[in-house]
Design a protein around this motif. Structure first.
Motif, PDB file in Angstrom:
ATOM      1  N   PRO A 119      -6.401 -13.602 -20.460  1.00  0.00           N
ATOM      2  CA  PRO A 119      -6.971 -14.592 -21.370  1.00  0.00           C
ATOM      3  C   PRO A 119      -7.846 -15.541 -20.300  1.00  0.00           C
ATOM      4  N   VAL A 120      -7.367 -15.858 -19.168  1.00  0.00           N
ATOM      5  CA  VAL A 120      -7.963 -16.890 -18.202  1.00  0.00           C
ATOM      6  C   VAL A 120      -9.353 -16.357 -17.719  1.00  0.00           C
ATOM      7  N   LEU A 121      -9.512 -15.171 -17.580  1.00  0.00           N
ATOM      8  CA  LEU A 121     -10.890 -14.559 -17.499  1.00  0.00           C
ATOM      9  C   LEU A 121     -11.518 -14.604 -18.360  1.00  0.00           C
ATOM     10  N   VAL A 122     -11.247 -14.429 -19.558  1.00  0.00           N
ATOM     11  CA  VAL A 122     -12.044 -14.526 -20.751  1.00  0.00           C
ATOM     12  C   VAL A 122     -12.551 -16.014 -21.102  1.00  0.00           C
ATOM     13  N   SER A 123     -11.560 -16.913 -20.792  1.00  0.00           N
ATOM     14  CA  SER A 123     -11.800 -18.380 -21.048  1.00  0.00           C
ATOM     15  C   SER A 123     -12.964 -18.822 -20.041  1.00  0.00           C
ATOM     16  N   LEU A 124     -13.095 -18.027 -18.983  1.00  0.00           N
ATOM     17  CA  LEU A 124     -14.287 -18.506 -18.279  1.00  0.00           C
ATOM     18  C   LEU A 124     -15.449 -17.612 -18.439  1.00  0.00           C
ATOM     19  N   GLY A 125     -15.535 -16.982 -19.684  1.00  0.00           N
ATOM     20  CA  GLY A 125     -16.723 -16.635 -20.198  1.00  0.00           C
ATOM     21  C   GLY A 125     -17.152 -15.202 -19.946  1.00  0.00           C
ATOM     22  N   ALA A 126     -16.294 -14.390 -19.143  1.00  0.00           N
ATOM     23  CA  ALA A 126     -16.664 -13.095 -18.689  1.00  0.00           C
ATOM     24  C   ALA A 126     -17.292 -12.257 -19.725  1.00  0.00           C
ATOM     25  N   GLN A 127     -18.358 -11.725 -19.579  1.00  0.00           N
ATOM     26  CA  GLN A 127     -19.088 -10.727 -20.423  1.00  0.00           C
ATOM     27  C   GLN A 127     -18.273  -9.582 -20.772  1.00  0.00           C
ATOM     28  N   HIS A 128     -17.597  -8.988 -19.788  1.00  0.00           N
ATOM     29  CA  HIS A 128     -16.973  -7.719 -19.907  1.00  0.00           C
ATOM     30  C   HIS A 128     -15.683  -7.794 -18.851  1.00  0.00           C
ATOM     31  N   VAL A 129     -14.466  -7.973 -19.260  1.00  0.00           N
ATOM     32  CA  VAL A 129     -13.330  -7.623 -18.297  1.00  0.00           C
ATOM     33  C   VAL A 129     -12.878  -6.306 -18.555  1.00  0.00           C
ATOM     34  N   VAL A 130     -13.370  -5.425 -17.635  1.00  0.00           N
ATOM     35  CA  VAL A 130     -13.133  -3.992 -17.690  1.00  0.00           C
ATOM     36  C   VAL A 130     -11.557  -3.722 -17.561  1.00  0.00           C
ATOM     37  N   ASN A 131     -11.230  -2.614 -17.907  1.00  0.00           N
ATOM     38  CA  ASN A 131      -9.761  -2.339 -17.677  1.00  0.00           C
ATOM     39  C   ASN A 131      -9.029  -2.164 -16.375  1.00  0.00           C
ATOM     40  N   GLY A 132      -8.482  -2.816 -15.738  1.00  0.00           N
ATOM     41  CA  GLY A 132      -7.981  -3.125 -14.494  1.00  0.00           C
ATOM     42  C   GLY A 132      -6.780  -2.166 -14.104  1.00  0.00           C
ATOM     43  N   LEU A 133      -6.297  -2.484 -12.938  1.00  0.00           N
ATOM     44  CA  LEU A 133      -5.131  -1.598 -12.629  1.00  0.00           C
ATOM     45  C   LEU A 133      -3.820  -2.669 -12.156  1.00  0.00           C
ATOM     46  N   PHE A 134      -2.733  -2.033 -12.417  1.00  0.00           N
ATOM     47  CA  PHE A 134      -1.519  -2.691 -11.600  1.00  0.00           C
ATOM     48  C   PHE A 134      -0.915  -1.750 -10.845  1.00  0.00           C
ATOM     49  N   VAL A 135      -0.820  -2.105  -9.518  1.00  0.00           N
ATOM     50  CA  VAL A 135      -0.244  -0.900  -8.567  1.00  0.00           C
ATOM     51  C   VAL A 135       0.933  -1.559  -7.848  1.00  0.00           C
ATOM     52  N   LEU A 136       1.896  -0.659  -8.052  1.00  0.00           N
ATOM     53  CA  LEU A 136       3.558  -0.967  -7.287  1.00  0.00           C
ATOM     54  C   LEU A 136       3.144  -1.064  -5.926  1.00  0.00           C
ATOM     55  N   ASP A 137       3.886  -2.235  -5.238  1.00  0.00           N
ATOM     56  CA  ASP A 137       3.776  -2.596  -3.744  1.00  0.00           C
ATOM     57  C   ASP A 137       4.113  -1.284  -2.977  1.00  0.00           C
ATOM     58  N   LYS A 138       5.034  -0.334  -3.257  1.00  0.00           N
ATOM     59  CA  LYS A 138       5.343   0.826  -2.443  1.00  0.00           C
ATOM     60  C   LYS A 138       4.216   1.724  -2.379  1.00  0.00           C
ATOM     61  N   ALA A 139       3.266   1.806  -3.284  1.00  0.00           N
ATOM     62  CA  ALA A 139       2.106   2.727  -3.256  1.00  0.00           C
ATOM     63  C   ALA A 139       1.266   2.356  -2.182  1.00  0.00           C
ATOM     64  N   ILE A 140       1.163   0.936  -1.828  1.00  0.00           N
ATOM     65  CA  ILE A 140       0.244   0.540  -0.617  1.00  0.00           C
ATOM     66  C   ILE A 140       0.985   0.450   0.625  1.00  0.00           C
ATOM     67  N   SER A 141       0.647   1.138   1.854  1.00  0.00           N
ATOM     68  CA  SER A 141       1.472   0.997   2.968  1.00  0.00           C
ATOM     69  C   SER A 141       0.393   0.145   4.073  1.00  0.00           C
ATOM     70  N   LEU A 142       0.964  -1.062   4.460  1.00  0.00           N
ATOM     71  CA  LEU A 142      -0.008  -1.675   5.648  1.00  0.00           C
ATOM     72  C   LEU A 142       0.638  -1.313   6.894  1.00  0.00           C
ATOM     73  N   SER A 143      -0.137  -1.076   7.897  1.00  0.00           N
ATOM     74  CA  SER A 143       0.327  -0.938   9.282  1.00  0.00           C
ATOM     75  C   SER A 143      -0.695  -0.985  10.226  1.00  0.00           C
ATOM     76  N   ASP A 144      -0.618  -1.097  11.387  1.00  0.00           N
ATOM     77  CA  ASP A 144      -1.580  -1.256  12.484  1.00  0.00           C
ATOM     78  C   ASP A 144      -2.790  -0.422  12.373  1.00  0.00           C
ATOM     79  N   ARG A 145      -2.662   0.784  11.978  1.00  0.00           N
ATOM     80  CA  ARG A 145      -3.771   1.685  11.789  1.00  0.00           C
ATOM     81  C   ARG A 145      -4.455   1.460  10.480  1.00  0.00           C
ATOM     82  N   GLY A 146      -4.266   0.469   9.749  1.00  0.00           N
ATOM     83  CA  GLY A 146      -4.834   0.279   8.422  1.00  0.00           C
ATOM     84  C   GLY A 146      -4.256   0.290   6.872  1.00  0.00           C
TER      85      GLY A 146
END
Lengths: 181, 181, 181, 181
Positions: A119-146
């Protein structure tokens, strides 16, 4: 790309970075705004004339499309992200395609993307808010190697990026795409 | 077109009808579903095998795009509209463009479109929910001679219909438009 | 108690029934409205003068407190529930305590309670919408011998019922509790 | 009191100040947190160990009740407010009564209170989010001589403050009021 995480390193920023790399590989030109790196007092007090803040706002204005990434805190987007969105002109997203991305510790927060952020993005007048994605933290690993992203999330991201890129490309065909609402 | 008003005549149905006429004039082929005219017991008890209900669901499946109109009651879309949406398959709007329209007695209910209705349309997998319109009841006059819509609302509708038609047309260019999410 | 499930048997109705039994054991007097058992055409066409519909509305008016149960469909409450709420007077919940309960197949729909249902309950003027509960379908077993609810859900329900009962009891102390907003 | 306006002077802060004075007159002890006066970098980077930030969080923990005021920007609460809420423990509002107040330039943003702010307050575990108020900017005049609030808004505020004070008083009667959810 606008990333609204208050911390470094950040899974949501890493997710946005992965999307950015993929888009660059397809010929898109990208610029990144890490809200937490903008001058804090200027952000919080709404000083849009500050050169760093003004430059970030100008980047948004020049963009054809936006990737917006946030962790979910307290069942919604972060204050850090919203502090920046609050500084934008009322219809700053007019004529633009927007891809929302969120990360969170629990599946229970999935709907925050559609009930709180969209709703906030729409209120800013976006022409098209495409379907996004919610990702669980555990599906993303951060380490020194990237950054390492789970294969099934990468596959879903690929589809979403296709959809986003197609929407940006189609937008180029629409003569009135940049008009305000 | 799906109209979710419980009453006849209905300002939201009249609004949707006006949009439909304009779209027909541009070469679109339209079919209308007035939810209140479907068999009430079958709707409320979720009997999707009923011939009239099944025919309405099949119309939705065949559509490239949908205009969805509802009055705002109790700060949200009507139960009548939602009763029908509840009967649709999980991703019934996949690959489709959706235009939401709402009517209400007070400007105070404008945000119901983006905070209440839009998340439901997105959950149905809509490819693109274009920016819709909330219209005040008093801007739509119903009489024996037909429907009269205030000039400024008509002008805004024209822009919205342009945007919707362009999105449907662009969609036809996208090879993957009909794939499920 | 208002139950908005379109099907029989229903996990959300069973959940509400369990809460009702517990409240009866504490001396509360209860009446149940199964929306799907009201006359379908009268509901859908908003005929509040129908005797069965009028009796259900009168039950709501006489209540000090309400338990409202719904499955989550399409990321929100059911149309069946909303069809009944749409028939109530604008501030039908003024001065009343409301306990919302929802069931769903996935944790991903938890926020529908607070982002979709609660704003509607607040718009009806509820004096206090207590913190409700979203329960996974698999935590509720329906069989010929009755309803079985997982122990951890029962424990959480007990706390929620305590909170609800205390709020109803405190309400009795407030002289202005029944005034409209 | 938590005020989330980025600017000084602020209508929403003035509104909260008016409520505070009234509550003080009834024997309540009040403390005010103006988020914009907290150290900006510490806020944005989530440094809860900073003494000023830690003191503000401790004030929230000690409170029996909270008045939360925000202007509505981009159809939602401000980023400034959310930046502070993001720093609070997960159930920081457990056992507390919360009164939400918002100001905005248009009636069209009324529902942001219930659809955007309230779910966040509930996610923080609030025991009771009482019915708040959205006030139009033009109903609040700021000048060198102080704040002037339109008479009809003052009258509605009086009722809301009564309700809030009664809820706080009733809460004192509930032995379990401070337990976490």
């Amino acid at each position: 790309m606008i990333s609204g995480s208050p911390s470094v390193p950040s899974r949501s920023a890493a997710l946005a970075g992965h999307v950015a790399e993929t888009l660059r590989g397809r010929g898109f030109e990208l610029a990144a705004i890490q809200v937490r790196e903008l001058p804090p007092a200027e952000l919080l007090h709404g000083r849009v004339a500050d050169p760093a803040v003004a430059a970030a706002i100008a980047l948004v204005e020049r963009a054809d499309a936006l990737v917006i990434a946030t962790p979910i805190y307290k069942a919604s987007y972060t204050g850090v992200l919203k502090v920046f969105l609050d500084l934008l002109p009322q219809f700053a997203f007019a004529g633009k395609v927007v891809l929302p991305l969120a990360t969170g510790g629990t599946v229970a927060h999935v709907l925050a993307l559609d009930y709180a952020l969209r709703p906030v993005l729409v209120s800013l007048g976006a022409q098209h808010v495409v379907n996004g994605l919610f990702v669980l933290d555990k599906a993303i690993s951060l380490s020194d190697r990237g950054v390492a992203i789970d294969a099934d999330v990468e596959a879903r991201l690929a589809t979403i990026i296709d959809d986003f890129a197609a929407s940006v490309a189609r937008r180029a065909l629409a003569p009135s795409a940049r008009s305000a609402p």
